[in-house]
Design a protein around this motif. Sequence first.
Motif, short mmCIF file in Angstrom:
data_model
loop_
_atom_site.label_atom_id
_atom_site.label_comp_id
_atom_site.label_asym_id
_atom_site.label_seq_id
_atom_site.Cartn_x
_atom_site.Cartn_y
_atom_site.Cartn_z
N ALA A 102 0.82 -1.21 0.00
CA ALA A 102 0.00 0.00 0.00
C ALA A 102 0.86 1.26 0.00
N MET A 103 2.09 1.17 0.50
CA MET A 103 3.03 2.29 0.48
C MET A 103 3.73 2.34 -0.88
N ILE A 104 3.91 3.52 -1.42
CA ILE A 104 4.59 3.67 -2.71
C ILE A 104 6.00 4.18 -2.49
N ARG B 240 2.71 11.30 -3.91
CA ARG B 240 1.64 10.32 -3.67
C ARG B 240 1.30 9.48 -4.89
N GLN C 234 -0.46 4.04 -9.29
CA GLN C 234 -0.89 3.89 -7.90
C GLN C 234 -0.90 5.24 -7.21
N TRP C 235 -2.00 5.54 -6.53
CA TRP C 235 -2.16 6.77 -5.78
C TRP C 235 -2.33 6.44 -4.30
N GLN C 236 -1.44 6.93 -3.48
CA GLN C 236 -1.53 6.67 -2.04
C GLN C 236 -2.32 7.79 -1.38
N ARG D 100 -1.60 7.81 4.56
CA ARG D 100 -0.28 7.50 5.09
C ARG D 100 -0.36 7.42 6.60
N SER E 85 -2.13 2.38 6.14
CA SER E 85 -1.78 2.94 4.83
C SER E 85 -2.82 2.47 3.82
N SER F 139 -4.07 2.86 -0.58
CA SER F 139 -3.84 3.40 -1.91
C SER F 139 -4.83 2.80 -2.89
N THR G 223 -4.34 -2.08 1.03
CA THR G 223 -4.48 -1.47 2.35
C THR G 223 -3.64 -2.28 3.33
#
Length: 336
Positions: free
Chosen positions: A53-55, A103, A171-173, A176, A184, A186, A215
């Motif tokens: 989920a983190m970019i 993001r 991908q858009w987060q 955070r 997290s 996205s 997620t």
Amino acid sequence: MASVIVKTIRHGRVVALFLLWIASPAWTDVGPISTQNHFPLFMLFLTPRPTNAMIPAQGEFEMRAALNYSRISMYDHSDQWSVAQDMEMTVVDLCLKYGLASRVALRLDIPIVSMNSGFLDRYVNGYHESIDVPTYGPDNVFAYRVRKEGQLWIEGESGVFKMTDITLSGQWQWLRPASSSGWSGSVLTSLKLPTGEVENGYGSGRLDWGLFAPTQWSGAAWSFYLMPGVIWPGNPDSPGPSIGARTSVSFFAGAAYQYCEKWQWLLQGNFFSSPLEKTGISKIDDGAFEMTLGARYAASTKLSWELALSEDLFTIAAPDFTVHLGLVWTWRVADP
């Protein structure tokens, strides 16, 4: 004596550098192991791939490379369909991610596949006979033929490495964590491009696209992952019979335990409904589910290694097992 002292110092430096490398701090959680279902018929379509989920940070690259080895055996038919899949498959997966903005990230997945008769059938069938369960058929025979209404759709090819359909994702987060632990979230949208050969079962010849919601919650020792999704596949191209596709829904869940600074244990489950039209073969129509047990070793702040075993626990559309060996490496454009 002087030469002995010099050699001792040199060896001491090597040992010291090795110990510093081993003792270097582990990097942050890089998400679930990115294992994908390698059932040949479903590899024609866009299928869910577990995603962090983190970019990556803006300007940062992340590379995931994996070698996967699967055993597949299915001989089945219905009134209209006949499916023969008997092979051992090697899949080389290359995934590149780039932090385009704070993001937003881009991702490219490039799979390269080789189908072969393999060498494991004799051992697996012998094990099944010893525990009194059915075997899967003749030893080390290659088969990949799919027919509909008596017309040939796919005739597999053995012994070559070929690129299959590649996937481009954005991908858009949107969420955070406020600190080193927390939630997290996205949104991931993926487009599968028709780059693989259709006749030999390396591609569908059509565009597929999907929408997923990676997620996760990460804490000091535990991390939990979720990724629901929906996939809209295109009707596959076919030189013979007309083949249809249907919307597929997916759900991935996993957990990771940070055993120590270097080692992490992971347990994952990945399900998606069949993207292929109804065939009358329940093992295909009921969808695909795989359970994965794996370990990750953080060699440094930038590099980690993965080893995992995926099993088809419910005898539906998935390989009998898949062995996964992978690495995750991150670096910035400005890095030397």
